[in-house]
Design a protein around this motif. Structure first.
Motif, PDB file in Angstrom:
ATOM      1  N   ALA A  23       0.830  -1.208   0.000  1.00  0.00           N
ATOM      2  CA  ALA A  23       0.000   0.000   0.000  1.00  0.00           C
ATOM      3  C   ALA A  23       0.860   1.253   0.000  1.00  0.00           C
ATOM      4  CB  ALA A  23      -0.925  -0.009   1.205  1.00  0.00           C
ATOM      5  N   ARG A  24       0.478   2.223  -0.817  1.00  0.00           N
ATOM      6  CA  ARG A  24       1.191   3.503  -0.838  1.00  0.00           C
ATOM      7  C   ARG A  24       0.551   4.507   0.111  1.00  0.00           C
ATOM      8  NH1 ARG A  24       1.366   5.904  -6.136  1.00  0.00           N
ATOM      9  NH2 ARG A  24       2.282   7.525  -4.849  1.00  0.00           N
ATOM     10  N   ALA A  25      -0.578   4.121   0.683  1.00  0.00           N
ATOM     11  CA  ALA A  25      -1.244   4.995   1.652  1.00  0.00           C
ATOM     12  C   ALA A  25      -1.802   4.133   2.783  1.00  0.00           C
ATOM     13  CB  ALA A  25      -2.375   5.775   0.990  1.00  0.00           C
ATOM     14  N   VAL A  26      -1.807   4.684   3.983  1.00  0.00           N
ATOM     15  CA  VAL A  26      -2.408   3.970   5.105  1.00  0.00           C
ATOM     16  C   VAL A  26      -3.424   4.872   5.803  1.00  0.00           C
ATOM     17  CG1 VAL A  26      -0.376   2.505   5.510  1.00  0.00           C
ATOM     18  CG2 VAL A  26      -0.628   4.633   6.782  1.00  0.00           C
ATOM     19  N   VAL A  27      -4.469   4.238   6.320  1.00  0.00           N
ATOM     20  CA  VAL A  27      -5.484   4.929   7.112  1.00  0.00           C
ATOM     21  C   VAL A  27      -5.297   4.496   8.558  1.00  0.00           C
ATOM     22  CG1 VAL A  27      -7.966   5.105   7.549  1.00  0.00           C
ATOM     23  CG2 VAL A  27      -7.105   5.133   5.189  1.00  0.00           C
ATOM     24  N   LEU A  28      -5.172   5.473   9.434  1.00  0.00           N
ATOM     25  CA  LEU A  28      -4.919   5.206  10.853  1.00  0.00           C
ATOM     26  C   LEU A  28      -6.106   5.676  11.698  1.00  0.00           C
ATOM     27  CD1 LEU A  28      -3.069   4.508  13.302  1.00  0.00           C
ATOM     28  CD2 LEU A  28      -2.127   6.831  13.091  1.00  0.00           C
ATOM     29  N   PRO A  29      -6.929   4.760  12.203  1.00  0.00           N
ATOM     30  CA  PRO A  29      -8.040   5.180  13.082  1.00  0.00           C
ATOM     31  C   PRO A  29      -7.503   5.588  14.458  1.00  0.00           C
ATOM     32  CG  PRO A  29      -8.415   2.977  12.103  1.00  0.00           C
ATOM     33  CD  PRO A  29      -6.958   3.312  11.921  1.00  0.00           C
ATOM     34  N   GLY A  89       2.522  10.974  21.568  1.00  0.00           N
ATOM     35  CA  GLY A  89       3.809  10.361  21.241  1.00  0.00           C
ATOM     36  C   GLY A  89       3.648   9.071  20.440  1.00  0.00           C
ATOM     37  N   ARG A  90       2.634   8.296  20.821  1.00  0.00           N
ATOM     38  CA  ARG A  90       2.349   7.038  20.117  1.00  0.00           C
ATOM     39  C   ARG A  90       1.952   7.329  18.664  1.00  0.00           C
ATOM     40  NH1 ARG A  90      -1.794   4.853  23.912  1.00  0.00           N
ATOM     41  NH2 ARG A  90      -0.233   5.107  25.530  1.00  0.00           N
ATOM     42  N   ILE A  91       1.101   8.329  18.478  1.00  0.00           N
ATOM     43  CA  ILE A  91       0.671   8.705  17.126  1.00  0.00           C
ATOM     44  C   ILE A  91       1.888   9.132  16.310  1.00  0.00           C
ATOM     45  CG2 ILE A  91      -0.658  10.364  15.765  1.00  0.00           C
ATOM     46  CD1 ILE A  91      -2.560  10.575  18.251  1.00  0.00           C
ATOM     47  N   ALA A  92       2.740   9.949  16.914  1.00  0.00           N
ATOM     48  CA  ALA A  92       3.924  10.449  16.195  1.00  0.00           C
ATOM     49  C   ALA A  92       4.789   9.290  15.713  1.00  0.00           C
ATOM     50  CB  ALA A  92       4.728  11.393  17.089  1.00  0.00           C
ATOM     51  N   GLY A  93       4.950   8.283  16.554  1.00  0.00           N
ATOM     52  CA  GLY A  93       5.771   7.129  16.188  1.00  0.00           C
ATOM     53  C   GLY A  93       5.232   6.399  14.969  1.00  0.00           C
ATOM     54  N   VAL A  94       3.920   6.176  14.952  1.00  0.00           N
ATOM     55  CA  VAL A  94       3.301   5.453  13.824  1.00  0.00           C
ATOM     56  C   VAL A  94       3.416   6.280  12.542  1.00  0.00           C
ATOM     57  CG1 VAL A  94       1.133   4.519  12.914  1.00  0.00           C
ATOM     58  CG2 VAL A  94       1.699   4.216  15.339  1.00  0.00           C
ATOM     59  N   GLY A 100       8.188   8.052   6.796  1.00  0.00           N
ATOM     60  CA  GLY A 100       9.602   7.790   6.530  1.00  0.00           C
ATOM     61  C   GLY A 100       9.797   6.760   5.428  1.00  0.00           C
ATOM     62  N   ASP A 101       8.849   5.823   5.301  1.00  0.00           N
ATOM     63  CA  ASP A 101       8.909   4.812   4.242  1.00  0.00           C
ATOM     64  C   ASP A 101       8.226   5.283   2.956  1.00  0.00           C
ATOM     65  OD1 ASP A 101      10.300   3.038   5.767  1.00  0.00           O
ATOM     66  OD2 ASP A 101       8.577   1.810   6.345  1.00  0.00           O
ATOM     67  N   GLY A 102       7.818   6.554   2.919  1.00  0.00           N
ATOM     68  CA  GLY A 102       7.220   7.100   1.701  1.00  0.00           C
ATOM     69  C   GLY A 102       5.738   6.830   1.544  1.00  0.00           C
ATOM     70  N   ARG A 103       5.083   6.385   2.624  1.00  0.00           N
ATOM     71  CA  ARG A 103       3.639   6.160   2.547  1.00  0.00           C
ATOM     72  C   ARG A 103       2.882   7.368   3.078  1.00  0.00           C
ATOM     73  NH1 ARG A 103       5.134   0.753   3.488  1.00  0.00           N
ATOM     74  NH2 ARG A 103       5.466   1.188   5.678  1.00  0.00           N
ATOM     75  N   PHE A 104       1.779   7.697   2.405  1.00  0.00           N
ATOM     76  CA  PHE A 104       0.894   8.760   2.871  1.00  0.00           C
ATOM     77  C   PHE A 104       0.068   8.222   4.030  1.00  0.00           C
ATOM     78  CE2 PHE A 104      -3.156  10.996   2.854  1.00  0.00           C
ATOM     79  CZ  PHE A 104      -2.743  12.310   2.801  1.00  0.00           C
ATOM     80  N   VAL A 105      -0.057   9.002   5.101  1.00  0.00           N
ATOM     81  CA  VAL A 105      -0.858   8.587   6.261  1.00  0.00           C
ATOM     82  C   VAL A 105      -2.059   9.504   6.415  1.00  0.00           C
ATOM     83  CG1 VAL A 105      -0.899   8.170   8.746  1.00  0.00           C
ATOM     84  CG2 VAL A 105       1.212   7.767   7.461  1.00  0.00           C
ATOM     85  N   LEU A 106      -3.252   8.921   6.453  1.00  0.00           N
ATOM     86  CA  LEU A 106      -4.458   9.676   6.800  1.00  0.00           C
ATOM     87  C   LEU A 106      -4.955   9.187   8.149  1.00  0.00           C
ATOM     88  CD1 LEU A 106      -6.728  11.706   6.030  1.00  0.00           C
ATOM     89  CD2 LEU A 106      -8.035   9.711   5.281  1.00  0.00           C
ATOM     90  N   ALA A 107      -4.935  10.059   9.152  1.00  0.00           N
ATOM     91  CA  ALA A 107      -5.474   9.728  10.473  1.00  0.00           C
ATOM     92  C   ALA A 107      -6.952  10.107  10.511  1.00  0.00           C
ATOM     93  CB  ALA A 107      -4.705  10.468  11.561  1.00  0.00           C
ATOM     94  N   LEU A 108      -7.773   9.220  11.097  1.00  0.00           N
ATOM     95  CA  LEU A 108      -9.199   9.501  11.279  1.00  0.00           C
ATOM     96  C   LEU A 108      -9.475   9.680  12.760  1.00  0.00           C
ATOM     97  CD1 LEU A 108     -10.790   6.771   8.929  1.00  0.00           C
ATOM     98  CD2 LEU A 108     -10.277   9.172   8.369  1.00  0.00           C
ATOM     99  N   GLY A 109     -10.022  10.866  13.131  1.00  0.00           N
ATOM    100  CA  GLY A 109     -10.304  11.135  14.530  1.00  0.00           C
ATOM    101  C   GLY A 109     -11.758  10.927  14.851  1.00  0.00           C
ATOM    102  N   GLY A 110     -12.001  10.978  16.130  1.00  0.00           N
ATOM    103  CA  GLY A 110     -11.145  11.380  17.200  1.00  0.00           C
ATOM    104  C   GLY A 110     -10.989  12.913  17.290  1.00  0.00           C
ATOM    105  N   GLU A 111     -10.555  13.330  18.443  1.00  0.00           N
ATOM    106  CA  GLU A 111     -10.491  14.774  18.631  1.00  0.00           C
ATOM    107  C   GLU A 111      -9.197  15.368  18.100  1.00  0.00           C
ATOM    108  OE1 GLU A 111      -9.757  16.575  22.775  1.00  0.00           O
ATOM    109  OE2 GLU A 111     -10.974  14.805  23.155  1.00  0.00           O
ATOM    110  N   GLU A 123       6.907  15.563  10.463  1.00  0.00           N
ATOM    111  CA  GLU A 123       8.012  16.517  10.405  1.00  0.00           C
ATOM    112  C   GLU A 123       9.376  15.810  10.421  1.00  0.00           C
ATOM    113  OE1 GLU A 123       8.814  18.663  13.940  1.00  0.00           O
ATOM    114  OE2 GLU A 123       9.545  20.447  12.920  1.00  0.00           O
ATOM    115  N   ALA A 124       9.412  14.589  10.956  1.00  0.00           N
ATOM    116  CA  ALA A 124      10.689  13.880  11.078  1.00  0.00           C
ATOM    117  C   ALA A 124      11.380  13.728   9.729  1.00  0.00           C
ATOM    118  CB  ALA A 124      10.464  12.515  11.723  1.00  0.00           C
ATOM    119  N   ALA A 125      10.593  13.682   8.647  1.00  0.00           N
ATOM    120  CA  ALA A 125      11.171  13.503   7.308  1.00  0.00           C
ATOM    121  C   ALA A 125      11.475  14.836   6.622  1.00  0.00           C
ATOM    122  CB  ALA A 125      10.237  12.659   6.450  1.00  0.00           C
TER     123      ALA A 125
END
Ligand SMILES: [Mn+2]
Length: 297
Positions: A23-29, A89-94, A100-111, A123-125
């Protein structure tokens, strides 16, 4: 419409289209809710968006393609137990690991607080600008005794990142004063967006102004769903009249992706109501529009 039953995966994608290895993109609930100040329930947001996404067409009628075929993996919901700093901190790690591996991350909230973790991870990249669609400035230094309140999220990021705010129409006197003095902060108000509807060029007026103000190539996009008008997304914790209309939001998001590298994003603050799914569905549609742009980039 997809027929494979794969409950829980974004767009109900079958396993071969949601394999995390390709996958080139991940969804993070991120079902995080700790400081909601008005209507509660945003912890149920990710689940409701994922459920509604099963009804979203894979085919993008505006672009004539099915970007999900490039692979979208849905991660397990983030563990949101513990102090806000720990969750952030946990969110930042994921996010850091995937971006860092070049995948787009979409987080679904949540507040909205989760954006602090997502932005730090992205920002790490490399340096980035935060683009925030929201009714609220979220620039309070603390709210109801907490610096981690969803009403403080942009204050936690201001100074560290340039911020472009879109659709703002609610703030305190303290926030107005901070906004006035802060460097690296541009605010496109709800009034400006409404006024542009009567101008030649329509929303191009503010869309261009906002995008041109972004000085970094890399961008993090945060969408608080209350930035849209309550006629489009009524099920939010703090609905404010006078927001972005559906096609204005899509025009802005598309222009943003076409002119900058958006490395990660979030869609937050859905507060699902029983008996109505229109907000859940609009949130899922917007989430897929965002991921689709990222997959084409
Ligand atoms: Mn808001």
């Amino acid at each position: 419409m997809p027929s494979t039953h794969n409950q829980g995966a974004f767009l109900n994608l079958p396993a071969d289209m949601s394999d995390p290895r390709d996958a080139r993109a991940v969804v993070l609930p991120v079902p995080y809710e700790a400081t909601t100040s008005y209507v509660r329930g945003t912890a149920r947001g990710p689940r409701s968006i994922l459920a509604a996404s099963a009804q979203v067409e894979w085919y993008d009628e505006a672009r004539g393609d099915e970007p999900c075929r490039r692979g979208i993996s849905t991660l397990a919901p983030l563990d949101c137990d513990g102090a806000p700093e720990d969750v952030v901190g946990r969110i930042a790690g994921v996010v850091e690991a995937h971006v860092g591996d070049g995948r787009f991350v979409l987080a679904l909230g949540g507040e909205h607080t989760l954006t602090v973790g997502c932005a730090a991870g992205a920002e790490a990249a490399g340096p980035l600008t935060i683009v925030q669609i929201d009714a609220h400035a979220d620039l309070r230094d603390e709210y109801q005794g907490s610096p981690w309140s969803h009403a403080c999220v942009m204050r936690r990021l201001a100074g560290r990142f340039p911020i472009v705010q879109i659709g703002i129409r609610s703030m305190s006197a303290e926030e107005a004063a901070f906004s006035e003095e802060a460097n690296g902060l541009l605010c496109v108000t709800g009034r400006e967006i409404a006024a542009a509807r009567c101008e030649p060029g329509g929303c191009l007026v503010w869309v261009e102004r906002a995008v041109q103000a972004i000085e970094t190539e890399r961008v993090y996009l945060s969408v608080d769903l209350d930035g849209l008008d309550p006629s489009v997304v009524p099920a939010v914790g703090t609905p404010e009249p006078g927001g972005l209309l559906w096609n204005e939001a899509l025009a802005f998001v598309r222009t943003l992706f076409e002119s900058r590298k958006v490395v990660s994003a979030d869609v937050v603050e859905l507060c699902p109501r029983s008996g109505t799914v229109r907000s859940d569905f609009a949130a899922a549609r917007l989430a897929y529009k965002i991921v689709g742009h990222a997959l084409r980039a």
